[in-house]
Scaffold this motif. Structure first.
Motif, mmCIF file in Angstrom:
data_model
loop_
_atom_site.group_PDB
_atom_site.id
_atom_site.type_symbol
_atom_site.label_atom_id
_atom_site.label_comp_id
_atom_site.label_asym_id
_atom_site.label_seq_id
_atom_site.Cartn_x
_atom_site.Cartn_y
_atom_site.Cartn_z
ATOM 1 N N LEU A 111 0.859 -1.189 0.000
ATOM 2 C CA LEU A 111 0.000 0.000 0.000
ATOM 3 C C LEU A 111 0.893 1.236 0.000
ATOM 4 C CD1 LEU A 111 -2.829 -0.798 2.583
ATOM 5 C CD2 LEU A 111 -3.150 -0.276 0.176
ATOM 6 N N PRO A 112 0.420 2.350 -0.567
ATOM 7 C CA PRO A 112 1.261 3.563 -0.557
ATOM 8 C C PRO A 112 1.324 4.198 0.826
ATOM 9 C CG PRO A 112 -0.831 3.997 -1.653
ATOM 10 C CD PRO A 112 -0.826 2.548 -1.317
ATOM 11 N N PHE A 113 1.939 3.491 1.784
ATOM 12 C CA PHE A 113 1.969 3.996 3.148
ATOM 13 C C PHE A 113 2.787 5.280 3.284
ATOM 14 C CE2 PHE A 113 -0.032 2.291 6.849
ATOM 15 C CZ PHE A 113 -0.733 1.218 6.339
ATOM 16 N N GLY A 114 3.808 5.420 2.406
ATOM 17 C CA GLY A 114 4.588 6.657 2.440
ATOM 18 C C GLY A 114 3.694 7.853 2.161
ATOM 19 N N LEU B 90 -12.676 8.701 7.006
ATOM 20 C CA LEU B 90 -13.573 7.608 6.611
ATOM 21 C C LEU B 90 -14.829 8.163 5.931
ATOM 22 C CD1 LEU B 90 -14.233 4.488 6.857
ATOM 23 C CD2 LEU B 90 -15.497 5.100 8.913
ATOM 24 N N LEU B 91 -15.347 9.238 6.472
ATOM 25 C CA LEU B 91 -16.576 9.812 5.926
ATOM 26 C C LEU B 91 -16.319 10.580 4.639
ATOM 27 C CD1 LEU B 91 -18.564 11.357 8.915
ATOM 28 C CD2 LEU B 91 -18.710 9.089 7.950
ATOM 29 N N TYR B 92 -15.272 11.391 4.646
ATOM 30 C CA TYR B 92 -15.160 12.405 3.599
ATOM 31 C C TYR B 92 -14.345 11.972 2.393
ATOM 32 C CZ TYR B 92 -16.764 15.328 7.453
ATOM 33 O OH TYR B 92 -17.467 15.854 8.492
ATOM 34 N N LEU B 93 -13.278 11.199 2.616
ATOM 35 C CA LEU B 93 -12.330 11.005 1.526
ATOM 36 C C LEU B 93 -12.725 9.866 0.596
ATOM 37 C CD1 LEU B 93 -8.930 11.483 3.362
ATOM 38 C CD2 LEU B 93 -10.349 13.169 2.235
ATOM 39 N N ARG B 94 -12.584 10.113 -0.712
ATOM 40 C CA ARG B 94 -12.797 9.054 -1.686
ATOM 41 C C ARG B 94 -11.526 8.772 -2.485
ATOM 42 N NH1 ARG B 94 -16.316 11.792 -4.450
ATOM 43 N NH2 ARG B 94 -16.740 13.181 -2.714
ATOM 44 N N SER B 95 -10.644 9.799 -2.623
ATOM 45 C CA SER B 95 -9.421 9.581 -3.413
ATOM 46 C C SER B 95 -8.320 8.996 -2.550
ATOM 47 C CB SER B 95 -8.907 10.903 -3.968
ATOM 48 O OG SER B 95 -9.963 11.654 -4.466
ATOM 49 N N GLN B 96 -7.757 7.910 -3.066
ATOM 50 C CA GLN B 96 -6.694 7.257 -2.316
ATOM 51 C C GLN B 96 -5.496 8.180 -2.112
ATOM 52 O OE1 GLN B 96 -5.353 3.607 -4.056
ATOM 53 N NE2 GLN B 96 -4.478 2.873 -2.143
ATOM 54 N N THR B 97 -5.323 9.146 -3.032
ATOM 55 C CA THR B 97 -4.164 10.035 -2.914
ATOM 56 C C THR B 97 -4.266 10.937 -1.684
ATOM 57 O OG1 THR B 97 -5.312 11.472 -4.456
ATOM 58 C CG2 THR B 97 -3.513 10.154 -5.338
ATOM 59 N N LEU B 98 -5.479 11.070 -1.136
ATOM 60 C CA LEU B 98 -5.641 11.936 0.028
ATOM 61 C C LEU B 98 -5.678 11.157 1.343
ATOM 62 C CD1 LEU B 98 -8.367 14.459 -1.194
ATOM 63 C CD2 LEU B 98 -5.991 14.990 -0.652
ATOM 64 N N TYR B 99 -5.765 9.827 1.247
ATOM 65 C CA TYR B 99 -5.945 9.003 2.453
ATOM 66 C C TYR B 99 -4.873 9.288 3.504
ATOM 67 C CZ TYR B 99 -9.497 5.875 0.489
ATOM 68 O OH TYR B 99 -10.638 5.346 -0.025
ATOM 69 N N THR B 100 -5.310 9.249 4.759
ATOM 70 C CA THR B 100 -4.369 9.359 5.867
ATOM 71 C C THR B 100 -4.175 7.971 6.489
ATOM 72 O OG1 THR B 100 -6.231 9.955 7.260
ATOM 73 C CG2 THR B 100 -4.908 11.757 6.411
ATOM 74 N N LEU B 101 -3.247 7.879 7.440
ATOM 75 C CA LEU B 101 -2.874 6.576 7.990
ATOM 76 C C LEU B 101 -4.025 5.742 8.549
ATOM 77 C CD1 LEU B 101 0.532 7.331 9.696
ATOM 78 C CD2 LEU B 101 0.118 5.778 7.807
ATOM 79 N N PRO B 102 -4.961 6.351 9.323
ATOM 80 C CA PRO B 102 -6.030 5.500 9.868
ATOM 81 C C PRO B 102 -6.806 4.770 8.785
ATOM 82 C CG PRO B 102 -6.041 7.648 10.917
ATOM 83 C CD PRO B 102 -5.056 7.730 9.809
ATOM 84 N N GLY C 242 -5.558 3.996 5.878
ATOM 85 C CA GLY C 242 -4.615 3.006 5.371
ATOM 86 C C GLY C 242 -4.666 1.740 6.204
ATOM 87 N N LEU C 243 -4.731 1.911 7.516
ATOM 88 C CA LEU C 243 -4.833 0.769 8.420
ATOM 89 C C LEU C 243 -6.080 -0.054 8.119
ATOM 90 C CD1 LEU C 243 -2.433 1.294 10.234
ATOM 91 C CD2 LEU C 243 -3.970 1.478 12.171
ATOM 92 N N LEU C 244 -7.172 0.655 7.895
ATOM 93 C CA LEU C 244 -8.431 -0.023 7.584
ATOM 94 C C LEU C 244 -8.305 -0.801 6.270
ATOM 95 C CD1 LEU C 244 -11.432 -0.397 8.327
ATOM 96 C CD2 LEU C 244 -11.925 1.568 6.889
ATOM 97 N N ALA D 298 2.000 -1.842 10.695
ATOM 98 C CA ALA D 298 1.378 -0.583 10.290
ATOM 99 C C ALA D 298 0.902 0.193 11.502
ATOM 100 C CB ALA D 298 0.210 -0.862 9.345
ATOM 101 N N SER D 299 0.369 -0.508 12.497
ATOM 102 C CA SER D 299 -0.084 0.163 13.716
ATOM 103 C C SER D 299 1.080 0.843 14.423
ATOM 104 C CB SER D 299 -0.739 -0.835 14.671
ATOM 105 O OG SER D 299 -1.862 -1.415 14.067
ATOM 106 N N VAL D 300 2.224 0.151 14.460
ATOM 107 C CA VAL D 300 3.391 0.741 15.117
ATOM 108 C C VAL D 300 3.825 2.006 14.369
ATOM 109 C CG1 VAL D 300 5.836 0.397 15.658
ATOM 110 C CG2 VAL D 300 4.197 -1.403 16.142
ATOM 111 N N VAL D 301 3.854 1.916 13.025
ATOM 112 C CA VAL D 301 4.242 3.083 12.233
ATOM 113 C C VAL D 301 3.334 4.266 12.554
ATOM 114 C CG1 VAL D 301 4.265 4.008 9.882
ATOM 115 C CG2 VAL D 301 5.308 1.808 10.352
ATOM 116 N N MET D 302 2.063 3.975 12.750
ATOM 117 C CA MET D 302 1.132 5.052 13.036
ATOM 118 C C MET D 302 1.242 5.528 14.486
ATOM 119 S SD MET D 302 -2.818 5.487 12.419
ATOM 120 C CE MET D 302 -3.393 7.066 12.963
ATOM 121 N N THR D 303 1.577 4.611 15.405
ATOM 122 C CA THR D 303 1.567 4.951 16.824
ATOM 123 C C THR D 303 2.828 5.685 17.266
ATOM 124 O OG1 THR D 303 0.182 3.039 17.246
ATOM 125 C CG2 THR D 303 1.284 3.991 19.143
ATOM 126 N N LEU D 304 3.977 5.297 16.693
ATOM 127 C CA LEU D 304 5.231 5.858 17.201
ATOM 128 C C LEU D 304 5.298 7.396 17.150
ATOM 129 C CD1 LEU D 304 8.108 3.354 16.422
ATOM 130 C CD2 LEU D 304 6.839 3.766 18.546
#
Lengths: 293, 306
Positions: free
Chosen positions: B61-64, B211-223, B225-227, B243-249
């Motif tokens: 996934l484009p996590f970067g 979750l509610l607002y975004l439809r474009s993957q280019t705008l997605y944020t980490l949460p 991405g986790l989903l 992935a959770s660690v990357v988001m939590t640290l």
């Protein structure tokens, strides 16, 4: 000079404009719109059609709505008292600075910092009956090891259990509350020969009362929000709707079913319950002389 | 009172361990090799230890991209929040008693309203102005300082600033905006730190808005991405935990850096380095120094002499 004085008087309001405007746009206006939408049939396209009380009747006869409401109440009844008690106990333990108190406080707050999504995921791992570390631990202690999230009797308690670690906010608020109790009160009690338990019930608890009520009401109200992410990530409301909570119900009605009118009707009910609770709280707390701090 | 400290220390250590466990299991599970059979008993540290899960998530996934999006959203959100919340808090501290009380009640009421009681119509309003699927939708709450609590934190701080300081600054012709920037804010370091940390977590952790607002993957944020990762394979625990660690640290890092401001909110009992104690008391000196009336050395001497 007069106009200068007036502009001086108005300036504070200028500073408050973004805040008040934001509150208007993001809270008051949406609340008003849900009032309107709740009485219409609307799916996001075309114009809303006025249908009177139909949505509310539909909600009333919707079994899933009642399931969600009961689940939310069950969650509140279990989670809120335990969370408040936990936060209170920990705040009492760490209210006075001592060696390493800073470290302990930080540790207590740590789970609260973990993002909800990551937190929900790590708990699905912890609770996993085959891989997770919780059940082996329970078995070594000779306790029953249920299959948690896949067992409809244990899924809701499992989400409650996970919520018990994220109590940093209440913990910090109660620490502040304890700081507001003057030392002299305790000294006086000690002179009078009160033991620890008496001091706690006669001084700490009554003086902390408003804080505890405030926290409980806040926890109750916010459970309409905080149960969404765990339920969505950990169980999707299952198994057999055992964790189908009110926010998940609204979400599914609105964004999966596109029944905006019906969802707005449920939302409006949540909103009204919230307002009633806040008004009750305000009246309660006002009587205690709970002022600007 | 001087009973042995030992029992309390033991309890404290046990509690500390307990509250660290969720993070510990997250990290430990992220280092497990995918596809291994279930462990026998509790597996504290997996064997073999592998780091490859962290590389894997960036492959599938484009996590970067998500990381960057989260960082941008959070940066905008925090900066806006600090500005609007501190301005509002300052404005509030200048009001008369009645107006202040009314605002306090309003803020307390706003603080109580769950997002879920408003989300659908917020979504509709944003859709009507064509702003769903945009970053604006994610940072919108920053307009109102993100949370009424943040305004109150600043208000409580500014209330302690000596009114005489504000008055004399006014007489010297300073505008309120200057007073806010030059006097009030420098004295509000703990509040800036606490609100900075809390608003960072607010935007960094926000799952519902994207979750509610975004439809474009280019705008997605980490949460989100986790989903996504969970939806791809909900039983690949090592990947999910990595992935959770990357988001939590980052959240834990910000918390570690700024936590003292929140956990020791009332400066008085701050255990070490009284850097921001008694900021109200020193306000006047600060001000005199700011407008150049008193040489700095004198200010320092008088504050040391106390």
């Amino acid at each position: 000079m007069n106009s200068l004085a007036r502009s001086r008087r108005l300036q504070p309001y200028l500073f408050l404009t973004p805040y008040l405007m934001g509150a208007l746009l993001l809270v008051v206006l949406p609340a008003g719109v849900s009032f309107v939408i709740a009485f219409t049939r609307y799916s996001g396209m075309g114009r809303p059609v006025f249908v009177g009380w139909q949505n509310f009747q539909w909600v009333k006869s919707d079994l899933l709505f009642w399931v969600a409401l009961i689940n939310s109440l069950l969650y509140i009844l279990q989670a809120v008292p335990l969370r408040i008690l936990g936060a209170l106990g920990l705040a009492l333990l760490y209210s006075r600075p001592g060696r390493a108190t800073g470290l302990y406080r930080a540790a207590i707050y740590l789970p609260t910092v973990i993002p909800d999504t990551a937190y929900a995921l790590v708990w699905t791992w912890i609770l996993n009956p085959f891989y997770g570390p919780l059940n082996p631990a329970l078995r070594t202690l000779g306790l029953p090891a249920p299959s948690w999230l896949s067992d409809s009797a244990w899924a809701l308690p499992a989400i409650v259990l996970a919520s018990l670690f994220q109590i940093g906010e209440g913990f910090v608020i109660l620490l502040a509350g304890l700081r507001h109790i003057p030392r002299e009160t305790y000294d006086a009690a000690r002179v009078d020969g009160a033991n620890r338990w008496q001091t706690f019930t006669a001084i700490t608890l009554p003086l902390l009362g408003p804080w505890l009520v405030l926290l409980s009401v806040r926890d109750v109200v916010l459970s309409f929000q905080s149960t969404f992410t765990p339920a969505y990530i950990m169980t999707r409301g299952g198994p057999y709707y055992a964790t189908h909570f009110t926010p998940l119900h609204i979400y599914e009605t609105a964004f999966d079913g596109m029944h905006f009118g019906e969802a707005a009707a449920v939302m409006l009910m949540v909103f009204i319950v919230t307002i009633i609770l806040v008004v009750i709280l305000y009246n309660l707390v006002e009587g205690w002389g709970f002022d600007e701090d | 009172m001087k009973i042995s400290r030992l029992p309390k220390t033991l309890v404290s250590l046990a509690l500390t361990g307990l509250f660290i466990l969720p993070l510990f299991w997250m990290i430990s599970a992220s280092l497990r090799q995918p596809g291994l059979p279930p462990p026998r008993g509790i597996e504290w540290i997996p064997s073999p230890l592998v780091l490859s899960n962290y590389a894997r998530i960036f492959d599938i996934l484009p996590f970067g991209r998500y990381l960057l999006n989260s960082a941008i959203t959070t940066a905008i959100g925090v900066a806006l929040t600090l500005a609007t919340a501190s301005l509002a808090g300052f404005g509030m501290s200048l009001l008369g008693k009645r107006a202040r009380l009314r605002l306090l009640v309003l803020s307390a009421a706003l603080q109580m309203i769950p997002v879920t009681a408003l989300w659908l119509t917020r979504f509709l309003l944003l859709a009507w102005i064509g702003q769903t699927n945009s970053r604006l939708a994610l940072v919108a709450p920053a307009i109102m300082g993100s949370s009424p609590l943040f305004i109150l934190l600043f208000y409580w701080t500014f209330r302690r600033v000596d009114p005489a300081v504000v008055e004399s600054a006014k007489l010297d012709g300073a505008s309120l905006l200057q007073i806010w920037w030059k006097i009030a804010l420098p004295l509000a370091r703990p509040a800036l730190m606490a609100v900075g940390m809390l608003s960072f977590l607010f935007y960094w952790n926000d799952f519902i808005s994207p979750l509610l607002y975004l439809r474009s993957q280019t705008l997605y944020t980490l949460p989100v991405g986790l989903l996504q990762l969970q939806e791809m394979d909900k039983t690949n625990w090592p990947l999910l935990m990595a992935a959770s660690v990357v988001m939590t640290l980052p959240a834990v890092g910000v918390f570690a850096a700024l936590q003292r401001a929140l956990l020791w909110w009332d400066g008085e009992e701050y255990p070490e380095g009284a850097s921001h104690q008694a900021f109200g008391k020193n306000a006047k000196k600060w001000f005199l120094f700011q407008i150049g009336r008193t040489p700095f050395r004198k200010v320092r001497r008088t504050s040391e002499g106390r």
